[in-house]
Design a protein around this motif. Structure first.
Motif, PDB file in Angstrom:
ATOM      1  N   VAL A   1       1.091 -13.569   2.523  1.00  0.00           N
ATOM      2  CA  VAL A   1       0.282 -13.437   3.741  1.00  0.00           C
ATOM      3  C   VAL A   1      -1.165 -13.859   3.546  1.00  0.00           C
ATOM      4  O   VAL A   1      -1.895 -14.005   4.526  1.00  0.00           O
ATOM      5  N   ALA A   2      -1.614 -14.031   2.312  1.00  0.00           N
ATOM      6  CA  ALA A   2      -3.021 -14.342   2.058  1.00  0.00           C
ATOM      7  C   ALA A   2      -3.129 -15.408   0.977  1.00  0.00           C
ATOM      8  O   ALA A   2      -2.193 -15.658   0.219  1.00  0.00           O
ATOM      9  N   ILE A   3      -4.315 -16.031   0.931  1.00  0.00           N
ATOM     10  CA  ILE A   3      -4.572 -17.093  -0.040  1.00  0.00           C
ATOM     11  C   ILE A   3      -6.057 -17.079  -0.392  1.00  0.00           C
ATOM     12  O   ILE A   3      -6.874 -16.541   0.364  1.00  0.00           O
ATOM     13  N   GLY A   4      -6.392 -17.632  -1.541  1.00  0.00           N
ATOM     14  CA  GLY A   4      -7.789 -17.809  -1.907  1.00  0.00           C
ATOM     15  C   GLY A   4      -8.529 -16.502  -2.126  1.00  0.00           C
ATOM     16  O   GLY A   4      -7.993 -15.547  -2.681  1.00  0.00           O
ATOM     17  N   VAL A   5      -9.786 -16.476  -1.689  1.00  0.00           N
ATOM     18  CA  VAL A   5     -10.647 -15.322  -1.888  1.00  0.00           C
ATOM     19  C   VAL A   5     -10.047 -14.076  -1.247  1.00  0.00           C
ATOM     20  O   VAL A   5     -10.085 -12.985  -1.834  1.00  0.00           O
ATOM     21  N   HIS A   6      -9.467 -14.226  -0.060  1.00  0.00           N
ATOM     22  CA  HIS A   6      -8.900 -13.046   0.605  1.00  0.00           C
ATOM     23  C   HIS A   6      -7.742 -12.462  -0.203  1.00  0.00           C
ATOM     24  O   HIS A   6      -7.617 -11.246  -0.324  1.00  0.00           O
TER      25      HIS A   6
ATOM     26  N   GLN B   1      -7.210  -7.022  -5.631  1.00  0.00           N
ATOM     27  CA  GLN B   1      -8.130  -6.110  -6.317  1.00  0.00           C
ATOM     28  C   GLN B   1      -8.127  -4.733  -5.656  1.00  0.00           C
ATOM     29  O   GLN B   1      -8.104  -3.705  -6.349  1.00  0.00           O
ATOM     30  N   ARG B   2      -8.144  -4.684  -4.316  1.00  0.00           N
ATOM     31  CA  ARG B   2      -8.129  -3.399  -3.612  1.00  0.00           C
ATOM     32  C   ARG B   2      -6.867  -2.608  -3.953  1.00  0.00           C
ATOM     33  O   ARG B   2      -6.926  -1.419  -4.261  1.00  0.00           O
ATOM     34  N   HIS B   3      -5.713  -3.287  -3.927  1.00  0.00           N
ATOM     35  CA  HIS B   3      -4.459  -2.573  -4.182  1.00  0.00           C
ATOM     36  C   HIS B   3      -4.319  -2.185  -5.655  1.00  0.00           C
ATOM     37  O   HIS B   3      -3.732  -1.142  -5.962  1.00  0.00           O
ATOM     38  N   GLN B   4      -4.876  -2.979  -6.565  1.00  0.00           N
ATOM     39  CA  GLN B   4      -4.882  -2.576  -7.972  1.00  0.00           C
ATOM     40  C   GLN B   4      -5.699  -1.294  -8.143  1.00  0.00           C
ATOM     41  O   GLN B   4      -5.280  -0.376  -8.856  1.00  0.00           O
ATOM     42  N   GLN B   5      -6.853  -1.233  -7.487  1.00  0.00           N
ATOM     43  CA  GLN B   5      -7.704  -0.046  -7.572  1.00  0.00           C
ATOM     44  C   GLN B   5      -7.008   1.156  -6.945  1.00  0.00           C
ATOM     45  O   GLN B   5      -7.048   2.261  -7.493  1.00  0.00           O
ATOM     46  N   TRP B   6      -6.380   0.942  -5.790  1.00  0.00           N
ATOM     47  CA  TRP B   6      -5.642   2.040  -5.154  1.00  0.00           C
ATOM     48  C   TRP B   6      -4.590   2.601  -6.104  1.00  0.00           C
ATOM     49  O   TRP B   6      -4.438   3.809  -6.241  1.00  0.00           O
ATOM     50  N   ARG B   7      -3.841   1.714  -6.740  1.00  0.00           N
ATOM     51  CA  ARG B   7      -2.786   2.172  -7.645  1.00  0.00           C
ATOM     52  C   ARG B   7      -3.375   2.931  -8.829  1.00  0.00           C
ATOM     53  O   ARG B   7      -2.836   3.948  -9.236  1.00  0.00           O
ATOM     54  N   ALA B   8      -4.475   2.456  -9.361  1.00  0.00           N
ATOM     55  CA  ALA B   8      -5.127   3.137 -10.479  1.00  0.00           C
ATOM     56  C   ALA B   8      -5.641   4.511 -10.070  1.00  0.00           C
ATOM     57  O   ALA B   8      -5.599   5.465 -10.851  1.00  0.00           O
ATOM     58  N   ASP B   9      -6.112   4.637  -8.826  1.00  0.00           N
ATOM     59  CA  ASP B   9      -6.681   5.895  -8.333  1.00  0.00           C
ATOM     60  C   ASP B   9      -5.655   6.840  -7.720  1.00  0.00           C
ATOM     61  O   ASP B   9      -5.989   7.976  -7.392  1.00  0.00           O
ATOM     62  N   GLY B  10      -4.426   6.367  -7.510  1.00  0.00           N
ATOM     63  CA  GLY B  10      -3.422   7.197  -6.849  1.00  0.00           C
ATOM     64  C   GLY B  10      -3.553   7.198  -5.336  1.00  0.00           C
ATOM     65  O   GLY B  10      -3.016   8.076  -4.657  1.00  0.00           O
TER      66      GLY B  10
ATOM     67  N   GLY C   1       0.793  -1.228   0.000  1.00  0.00           N
ATOM     68  CA  GLY C   1       0.000   0.000   0.000  1.00  0.00           C
ATOM     69  C   GLY C   1       0.820   1.270   0.000  1.00  0.00           C
ATOM     70  O   GLY C   1       0.353   2.327  -0.423  1.00  0.00           O
ATOM     71  N   GLN C   2       2.058   1.181   0.477  1.00  0.00           N
ATOM     72  CA  GLN C   2       2.911   2.363   0.584  1.00  0.00           C
ATOM     73  C   GLN C   2       3.814   2.564  -0.627  1.00  0.00           C
ATOM     74  O   GLN C   2       4.269   3.673  -0.881  1.00  0.00           O
ATOM     75  N   ASP C   3       4.104   1.497  -1.359  1.00  0.00           N
ATOM     76  CA  ASP C   3       5.108   1.576  -2.420  1.00  0.00           C
ATOM     77  C   ASP C   3       4.601   0.856  -3.674  1.00  0.00           C
ATOM     78  O   ASP C   3       4.525  -0.378  -3.700  1.00  0.00           O
ATOM     79  N   ASN C   4       4.278   1.606  -4.709  1.00  0.00           N
ATOM     80  CA  ASN C   4       3.760   1.015  -5.949  1.00  0.00           C
ATOM     81  C   ASN C   4       4.770   0.131  -6.664  1.00  0.00           C
ATOM     82  O   ASN C   4       4.408  -0.605  -7.583  1.00  0.00           O
ATOM     83  N   ASP C   5       6.042   0.221  -6.275  1.00  0.00           N
ATOM     84  CA  ASP C   5       7.060  -0.624  -6.895  1.00  0.00           C
ATOM     85  C   ASP C   5       7.097  -2.029  -6.288  1.00  0.00           C
ATOM     86  O   ASP C   5       7.728  -2.925  -6.841  1.00  0.00           O
ATOM     87  N   VAL C   6       6.424  -2.231  -5.154  1.00  0.00           N
ATOM     88  CA  VAL C   6       6.360  -3.562  -4.542  1.00  0.00           C
ATOM     89  C   VAL C   6       5.334  -4.379  -5.333  1.00  0.00           C
ATOM     90  O   VAL C   6       4.175  -3.971  -5.444  1.00  0.00           O
ATOM     91  N   PRO C   7       5.740  -5.511  -5.895  1.00  0.00           N
ATOM     92  CA  PRO C   7       4.819  -6.304  -6.714  1.00  0.00           C
ATOM     93  C   PRO C   7       3.614  -6.810  -5.917  1.00  0.00           C
ATOM     94  O   PRO C   7       3.756  -7.246  -4.773  1.00  0.00           O
ATOM     95  N   LEU C   8       2.444  -6.760  -6.534  1.00  0.00           N
ATOM     96  CA  LEU C   8       1.227  -7.236  -5.882  1.00  0.00           C
ATOM     97  C   LEU C   8       1.313  -8.717  -5.537  1.00  0.00           C
ATOM     98  O   LEU C   8       0.674  -9.164  -4.583  1.00  0.00           O
ATOM     99  N   ARG C   9       2.103  -9.485  -6.265  1.00  0.00           N
ATOM    100  CA  ARG C   9       2.220 -10.925  -5.989  1.00  0.00           C
ATOM    101  C   ARG C   9       2.749 -11.201  -4.582  1.00  0.00           C
ATOM    102  O   ARG C   9       2.554 -12.284  -4.048  1.00  0.00           O
TER     103      ARG C   9
END
Length: 136
Positions: free
Chosen positions: A19-24, A30-39, A6-14
């Motif tokens: 820390v998480a698996i499955g639906v979570h 998805q949340r972090h992709q949206q954050w990056r798209a929105d700034g 959340g703090q660094d757009n250069d950190v890969p989403l993968r």
């Protein structure tokens, strides 16, 4: 890990897969992709402390379909008092009434059992109970 993403757009989403698996994992990605798209970005990081263990199952049947893996459910106090989420203009989007310390109900599974019984845990689900932590 979620704070780093959340703090660094250069950190890969993968990396959220650490820390998480499955639906979570899908929800976090998805949340972090949206954050990056929105700034949108995050400042600070939460601190966590287990309040109580709700349920534990260490059953393991790798050959069943789907596999049966160890799962724990815990209530965790999340101290988010140092966390802020900022929009592209630098304005906080955190609700003024947000609790600084809140109980989260977390279910975690270990698909690496028995090879990595300590470090193989990943969050399956996280529910904000919207209850304040019981701190004395």
């Amino acid at each position: 890990m979620t704070a780093q993403v959340g703090q660094d757009n250069d950190v890969p989403l993968r990396r959220l897969g650490r820390v998480a698996i499955g639906v979570h994992l899908g929800e976090l990605t998805q949340r972090h992709q949206q954050w990056r798209a929105d700034g949108t970005s995050q400042t600070g990081a939460a601190e966590y402390e287990i309040e109580q263990t709700v349920d534990v199952s260490l059953d393991y049947e790798a050959d069943s379909h789907p596999p049966v893996v160890p799962v724990v459910e815990v209530d965790v106090c999340a101290d988010v008092s140092d966390v802020d989420v900022l929009d592209a203009e630098g304005n906080s989007v955190i609700a003024a009434e947000r609790l600084d310390q809140v109980v989260l109900r977390i279910r975690a599974a270990n698909y690496e059992w028995p090879e990595d019984p300590n470090n193989g845990w990943r969050v399956l689900s996280l529910q904000n109970t919207e209850e304040a932590c019981d701190r004395d």
